[in-house]
Design a protein around this motif. Sequence first.
Motif, PDB file in Angstrom:
ATOM      1  N   ALA A 197       2.336  -1.517   0.239  1.00 31.86           N
ATOM      2  CA  ALA A 197       1.600  -2.210  -0.832  1.00 31.86           C
ATOM      3  C   ALA A 197       2.475  -2.380  -2.070  1.00 31.86           C
ATOM      4  CB  ALA A 197       0.331  -1.438  -1.175  1.00 31.86           C
ATOM      5  N   LEU A 198       3.189  -1.312  -2.434  1.00 31.93           N
ATOM      6  CA  LEU A 198       4.068  -1.377  -3.602  1.00 31.93           C
ATOM      7  C   LEU A 198       5.236  -2.329  -3.360  1.00 31.93           C
ATOM      8  CD1 LEU A 198       4.108   2.422  -4.513  1.00 31.93           C
ATOM      9  CD2 LEU A 198       3.115   0.593  -5.899  1.00 31.93           C
ATOM     10  N   CYS A 199       5.738  -2.355  -2.128  1.00 32.34           N
ATOM     11  CA  CYS A 199       6.816  -3.292  -1.789  1.00 32.34           C
ATOM     12  C   CYS A 199       6.351  -4.738  -1.940  1.00 32.34           C
ATOM     13  CB  CYS A 199       7.289  -3.062  -0.359  1.00 32.34           C
ATOM     14  SG  CYS A 199       8.292  -1.591  -0.130  1.00 32.34           S
ATOM     15  N   SER A 200       5.084  -4.970  -1.664  1.00 30.49           N
ATOM     16  CA  SER A 200       4.546  -6.326  -1.756  1.00 30.49           C
ATOM     17  C   SER A 200       4.422  -6.768  -3.201  1.00 30.49           C
ATOM     18  CB  SER A 200       3.181  -6.403  -1.081  1.00 30.49           C
ATOM     19  OG  SER A 200       3.270  -6.006   0.253  1.00 30.49           O
ATOM     20  N   LYS A 201       3.898  -5.894  -4.043  1.00 33.50           N
ATOM     21  CA  LYS A 201       3.713  -6.224  -5.456  1.00 33.50           C
ATOM     22  C   LYS A 201       3.513  -4.920  -6.223  1.00 33.50           C
ATOM     23  CE  LYS A 201       3.055  -9.595  -8.531  1.00 33.50           C
ATOM     24  NZ  LYS A 201       3.980 -10.711  -8.738  1.00 33.50           N
TER      25      LYS A 201
END
Length: 633
Positions: A197-201
């Motif tokens: 999730a953090l990698c996505s945004k």
Amino acid sequence: MLKFNFQTIKKFFYEKDLIFFLLNFLFFYIIFWHALDYGRTFDDGALDKEFNNAPGDGKLLATFFYAEFHFYPIYFITHELDNFITFLYNYFVGEIANIKVAKNTNYILHILNAYLVFIILKLLFNPKNILEKTVLYFASIIFLIHPIGSQIIFNVTTRNESLALFFSLLTLIYSFELFKKKTIVNFFYVITLYFFALCSKLSAITFLAIIPLVVLLINSKYSELRKNLKKILPIFLSLLIVFLTFYYVRSNFVNEYLINYYSNFSQLISEFLIAVKFYLRGLIFPFEHIYVYADNYNGNYSLIIFILFIITVIFSIFVYFKFNDSILVVIILWLSATLSLPILFNLIETGFPLISKLTERYQYSSIPTLSILFGWFSLKFINKKYLNVFILSFSLLVIVFFTLVTKDRSYVYENNEIFFSKADKNSPSNVYKYSFTIPVAKAMHSNDESAFLFNIYQLYYLYPNDLDNKFQLMNYFIKKNNKKGHDYFLNSIKETNYEPPIKFRLAEFYYKHDNYIEALKTIDEIFNDFDELIASNKSKGILIKITEPEIDDVYFLKGLNQKALNQLENALESFMMSNLHNPLHATALYNSSIILKELGQTELAKRHFEDAITLNPFLRETVNNMINDQRAK
């Protein structure tokens, strides 16, 4: 042999809720099939152009690494999968545009998010019969067709918001499992999914607060709150460690940016109230398009909405303590967390991130709160006689209304340029800019001089201090050999705030028009300004670092002009000074290698050239040279 009967099919589809996902899929594709044929929007093209035209130095390399890490390790999902599917389809079936494949990916991700919202609604409310389950499904449809999601669905460049919510919702679902049963497998799911999730945004940071609080409030009554805090602590710590690890690694891939917030307190309050009004209004009443109603900056109206929100917060807390009903508190917490970042963005005056205060995608992760509210309210009355028909009818009415509004908004993305060109006169001032910049670009492309002059002068009178407009007009008068017109706008530039950043822009303009002597004079003025600035601050005991413009960029531009005037030794010195101030400036090294070769220092030239490629394998000049070498062979 496996036997399939009605009960088997019912169990497979109904108990696993697969039927609800298929209904979403069919419903969404039937309504919005037309948008799959849309091309890229104006914003997509602008981003592509900006990246492709960027200087081939270490900054471009850093941008590439940032972009890859921003999506890594789900980079494959966002980009390479689309390319792979496009290749397979073109090879085995027939020709299909990559953009259409990418838009299908957006659709599927959004439908999956709606399905996950439905799963979360079941976890929150634990439906007891088919009627309650149907009501919750209708509530999840609110998320599926809410007009705010239109930008996420129809604009390819905003897919990371959809991915961030997808992995955040999955993290929430497995956090419920982890709360019930602390196993290594459940810990692994929670940690991995939140990392994705953090990698996505990075905005997924808001779920660091949302997830543990939602799980805690739903799984315990108020009387058991303290006892369950111990059970929720491992989940919170796991998410916190993931975030800290991710942010530490990510910080090595991105540059530091200075962010300036509004320093005036009354301005801060005003911007805060505007943001609260804007995002809450868009969530509850998204009828008007964002660019149309965003101009309503009435302070009293903003204050009224803020007061209503505070009253709702107080009422939610009262319901929680009085009736042990935590749903409204969950909604308030989720809403507050997800809206905190866009509200914070609204307080930024200058700096990174360069975000639009009017962008709907920052509301995307807030839409589930509306589904939760809708589900909570409906379940209060669904089992009452006669009211169940009213609730179901009202649900369908809302769904139809939102569908019509979202379908209407989808046409905005059919041709983003047309939309901006026909923007409403009451829209914010930045939309006025689009209304004339698009015709300017089209007039230049078609060599329509009268259309160009009309629109560029409209821009100039709207934004008299905008440098781009003045440079455009100077460029026009140069082509017309009209010295008086050129000098008029040149003097206009020099008369207002003629500081080093503006002088650097002017020096670049001179270089592009082969006026190398004037460019060097302007660059010398910049260095004199730098010396005065450093000396005045040194007398006060202050050590400063000059960043506007960057010293390495000034030296590099100086070297280009000297090279054009065949002042090779001076140019070599300037390129080396550029590399000294910025060791990642691969383009400066490349140019120094060219000059060294001309000066007969072939070994040193070769070393500089190899260093340039090592620093940036994607350097445009080096790639072109390799292509030419291959062709020669």
